[in-house]
Design a protein around this motif. Structure first.
Motif, PDB file in Angstrom:
ATOM      1  N   ALA A   7       0.806  -1.055  -0.005  1.00 24.87           N
ATOM      2  CA  ALA A   7      -0.001   0.040   0.127  1.00 24.87           C
ATOM      3  C   ALA A   7       1.039   1.253  -0.028  1.00 24.87           C
ATOM      4  O   ALA A   7       1.724   1.380   0.577  1.00 24.87           O
ATOM      5  N   ASP A   8       0.555   2.165  -0.867  1.00 25.94           N
ATOM      6  CA  ASP A   8       1.152   3.562  -0.663  1.00 25.94           C
ATOM      7  C   ASP A   8       0.542   4.450   0.228  1.00 25.94           C
ATOM      8  O   ASP A   8      -0.647   4.172   0.544  1.00 25.94           O
ATOM      9  N   GLY A   9       1.309   5.350   0.769  1.00 21.44           N
ATOM     10  CA  GLY A   9       0.913   6.566   1.793  1.00 21.44           C
ATOM     11  C   GLY A   9       0.545   5.915   3.199  1.00 21.44           C
ATOM     12  O   GLY A   9       0.215   6.805   3.939  1.00 21.44           O
ATOM     13  N   HIS A  10       1.133   4.854   3.498  1.00 20.18           N
ATOM     14  CA  HIS A  10       1.206   4.277   4.761  1.00 20.18           C
ATOM     15  C   HIS A  10       2.813   4.698   5.429  1.00 20.18           C
ATOM     16  O   HIS A  10       3.759   4.762   4.675  1.00 20.18           O
ATOM     17  N   THR A  11       2.840   5.047   6.687  1.00 23.69           N
ATOM     18  CA  THR A  11       4.177   5.033   7.336  1.00 23.69           C
ATOM     19  C   THR A  11       4.965   3.776   7.379  1.00 23.69           C
ATOM     20  O   THR A  11       4.367   2.483   7.444  1.00 23.69           O
ATOM     21  N   VAL A  12       6.101   3.873   7.068  1.00 23.81           N
ATOM     22  CA  VAL A  12       7.100   2.500   6.841  1.00 23.81           C
ATOM     23  C   VAL A  12       8.168   2.852   8.076  1.00 23.81           C
ATOM     24  O   VAL A  12       8.667   3.856   8.355  1.00 23.81           O
ATOM     25  N   HIS A  13       8.282   1.603   8.916  1.00 28.05           N
ATOM     26  CA  HIS A  13       9.350   1.634   9.855  1.00 28.05           C
ATOM     27  C   HIS A  13      10.313   0.374   9.403  1.00 28.05           C
ATOM     28  O   HIS A  13       9.885  -0.510   8.759  1.00 28.05           O
ATOM     29  N   GLY A  37      10.851 -10.135  -0.642  1.00 27.03           N
ATOM     30  CA  GLY A  37       9.524 -11.050   0.016  1.00 27.03           C
ATOM     31  C   GLY A  37       8.870 -10.435   1.185  1.00 27.03           C
ATOM     32  O   GLY A  37       9.250  -9.361   1.694  1.00 27.03           O
ATOM     33  N   GLY A  38       8.120 -11.029   1.644  1.00 21.80           N
ATOM     34  CA  GLY A  38       7.291 -10.494   3.133  1.00 21.80           C
ATOM     35  C   GLY A  38       6.307 -11.545   3.281  1.00 21.80           C
ATOM     36  O   GLY A  38       5.959 -12.675   2.801  1.00 21.80           O
ATOM     37  N   ILE A  39       5.855 -11.034   4.672  1.00 26.84           N
ATOM     38  CA  ILE A  39       4.878 -12.018   5.376  1.00 26.84           C
ATOM     39  C   ILE A  39       3.752 -10.983   5.669  1.00 26.84           C
ATOM     40  O   ILE A  39       3.893 -10.132   5.910  1.00 26.84           O
ATOM     41  N   VAL A  40       2.621 -11.781   5.974  1.00 26.61           N
ATOM     42  CA  VAL A  40       1.339 -10.924   6.344  1.00 26.61           C
ATOM     43  C   VAL A  40       1.268 -11.318   7.878  1.00 26.61           C
ATOM     44  O   VAL A  40       1.137 -12.443   8.065  1.00 26.61           O
ATOM     45  N   VAL A  41       1.271 -10.099   8.812  1.00 27.33           N
ATOM     46  CA  VAL A  41       1.107 -10.802  10.111  1.00 27.33           C
ATOM     47  C   VAL A  41      -0.182  -9.992  10.786  1.00 27.33           C
ATOM     48  O   VAL A  41      -0.233  -8.705  10.346  1.00 27.33           O
ATOM     49  N   LYS A  50       6.159  -3.693  14.815  1.00 24.50           N
ATOM     50  CA  LYS A  50       7.432  -3.074  14.942  1.00 24.50           C
ATOM     51  C   LYS A  50       8.216  -3.880  16.050  1.00 24.50           C
ATOM     52  O   LYS A  50       9.586  -4.295  15.736  1.00 24.50           O
ATOM     53  N   TYR A  51       7.735  -4.340  17.145  1.00 22.11           N
ATOM     54  CA  TYR A  51       8.252  -5.315  17.948  1.00 22.11           C
ATOM     55  C   TYR A  51       8.525  -6.580  17.309  1.00 22.11           C
ATOM     56  O   TYR A  51       9.640  -7.085  17.290  1.00 22.11           O
ATOM     57  N   TRP A  52       7.512  -7.151  16.683  1.00 22.02           N
ATOM     58  CA  TRP A  52       7.949  -8.209  15.875  1.00 22.02           C
ATOM     59  C   TRP A  52       8.935  -8.340  14.680  1.00 22.02           C
ATOM     60  O   TRP A  52       9.624  -8.923  14.406  1.00 22.02           O
ATOM     61  N   ALA A  53       8.922  -7.079  14.036  1.00 21.22           N
ATOM     62  CA  ALA A  53       9.915  -6.839  13.086  1.00 21.22           C
ATOM     63  C   ALA A  53      11.177  -6.917  13.562  1.00 21.22           C
ATOM     64  O   ALA A  53      12.342  -7.410  13.050  1.00 21.22           O
ATOM     65  N   GLY A  54      11.493  -6.265  14.856  1.00 18.90           N
ATOM     66  CA  GLY A  54      12.548  -6.164  15.629  1.00 18.90           C
ATOM     67  C   GLY A  54      12.951  -7.527  16.087  1.00 18.90           C
ATOM     68  O   GLY A  54      14.542  -8.153  15.744  1.00 18.90           O
ATOM     69  N   ARG A  55      12.307  -8.540  16.472  1.00 22.89           N
ATOM     70  CA  ARG A  55      12.420  -9.886  16.740  1.00 22.89           C
ATOM     71  C   ARG A  55      13.052 -10.561  15.473  1.00 22.89           C
ATOM     72  O   ARG A  55      13.876 -11.363  15.463  1.00 22.89           O
ATOM     73  N   LEU A  56      12.390 -10.581  14.251  1.00 21.56           N
ATOM     74  CA  LEU A  56      12.708 -11.024  13.041  1.00 21.56           C
ATOM     75  C   LEU A  56      14.001 -10.672  12.684  1.00 21.56           C
ATOM     76  O   LEU A  56      14.843 -11.386  12.262  1.00 21.56           O
ATOM     77  N   ALA A  57      14.378  -9.396  12.690  1.00 25.13           N
ATOM     78  CA  ALA A  57      15.447  -8.994  12.454  1.00 25.13           C
ATOM     79  C   ALA A  57      16.734  -9.607  13.295  1.00 25.13           C
ATOM     80  O   ALA A  57      17.856  -9.767  12.504  1.00 25.13           O
ATOM     81  N   PRO A  63      17.792  -6.760   7.724  1.00 25.42           N
ATOM     82  CA  PRO A  63      16.890  -5.571   7.991  1.00 25.42           C
ATOM     83  C   PRO A  63      15.373  -5.931   7.811  1.00 25.42           C
ATOM     84  O   PRO A  63      15.077  -6.853   6.669  1.00 25.42           O
ATOM     85  N   GLN A  64      14.629  -5.447   8.463  1.00 27.56           N
ATOM     86  CA  GLN A  64      13.149  -5.645   8.043  1.00 27.56           C
ATOM     87  C   GLN A  64      12.236  -4.457   8.091  1.00 27.56           C
ATOM     88  O   GLN A  64      12.773  -3.490   8.606  1.00 27.56           O
ATOM     89  N   GLU A  65      11.146  -4.516   7.441  1.00 29.59           N
ATOM     90  CA  GLU A  65      10.211  -3.171   7.179  1.00 29.59           C
ATOM     91  C   GLU A  65       8.882  -3.491   7.512  1.00 29.59           C
ATOM     92  O   GLU A  65       8.394  -4.822   7.417  1.00 29.59           O
ATOM     93  N   VAL A  66       8.111  -2.618   8.294  1.00 29.39           N
ATOM     94  CA  VAL A  66       6.778  -2.757   8.446  1.00 29.39           C
ATOM     95  C   VAL A  66       6.248  -1.852   7.968  1.00 29.39           C
ATOM     96  O   VAL A  66       6.574  -0.592   7.735  1.00 29.39           O
ATOM     97  N   ARG A  67       5.033  -2.484   7.127  1.00 34.52           N
ATOM     98  CA  ARG A  67       4.093  -1.154   6.183  1.00 34.52           C
ATOM     99  C   ARG A  67       2.543  -1.564   6.528  1.00 34.52           C
ATOM    100  O   ARG A  67       2.404  -2.575   7.208  1.00 34.52           O
ATOM    101  N   GLY A  68       2.058  -0.427   6.112  1.00 30.90           N
ATOM    102  CA  GLY A  68       0.589  -0.695   6.568  1.00 30.90           C
ATOM    103  C   GLY A  68      -0.142  -1.644   5.640  1.00 30.90           C
ATOM    104  O   GLY A  68       0.113  -2.139   4.583  1.00 30.90           O
ATOM    105  N   PRO A  69      -1.283  -1.593   5.776  1.00 34.77           N
ATOM    106  CA  PRO A  69      -2.056  -2.738   5.243  1.00 34.77           C
ATOM    107  C   PRO A  69      -2.667  -2.424   3.667  1.00 34.77           C
ATOM    108  O   PRO A  69      -2.572  -1.442   3.498  1.00 34.77           O
TER     109      PRO A  69
END
Length: 71
Positions: A7-13, A37-41, A50-57, A63-69
């Motif tokens: 999705a565009d327009g969402h904050t990315v972490h 690639g990616g997973i849907v959580v 963000k917590y789970w992205a840190g654990r996965l990293a 490095p991992q990214e968190v994006r909006g739905p």
């Protein structure tokens, strides 16, 4: 199996643990020219994501990214 665009327009972490300390920041700082690639959580909020992205990293060493739905 799930397939969809980002999705565009969402904050990315970004979560990066390659320095030995996990750092979660605002913005897409993963250095690649394309999405690999990616997973849907399903989580209740962005802080949990963000917590789970840190654990996965930490676990995979990349490095991992968190994006909006995708709506």
């Amino acid at each position: 199996m799930f397939g969809s665009g980002l999705a565009d327009g969402h904050t990315v972490h970004s979560a990066d643990a390659t320095s030995g300390t996990t750092l979660v920041t605002d913005g897409p700082y993963v250095e690649t020219k394309e999405h690999i690639g990616g997973i849907v959580v399903d989580v209740p909020d962005v802080e949990t994501a963000k917590y789970w992205a840190g654990r996965l990293a930490e676990g995979c060493g990349w490095p991992q990214e968190v994006r909006g739905p995708v709506l």
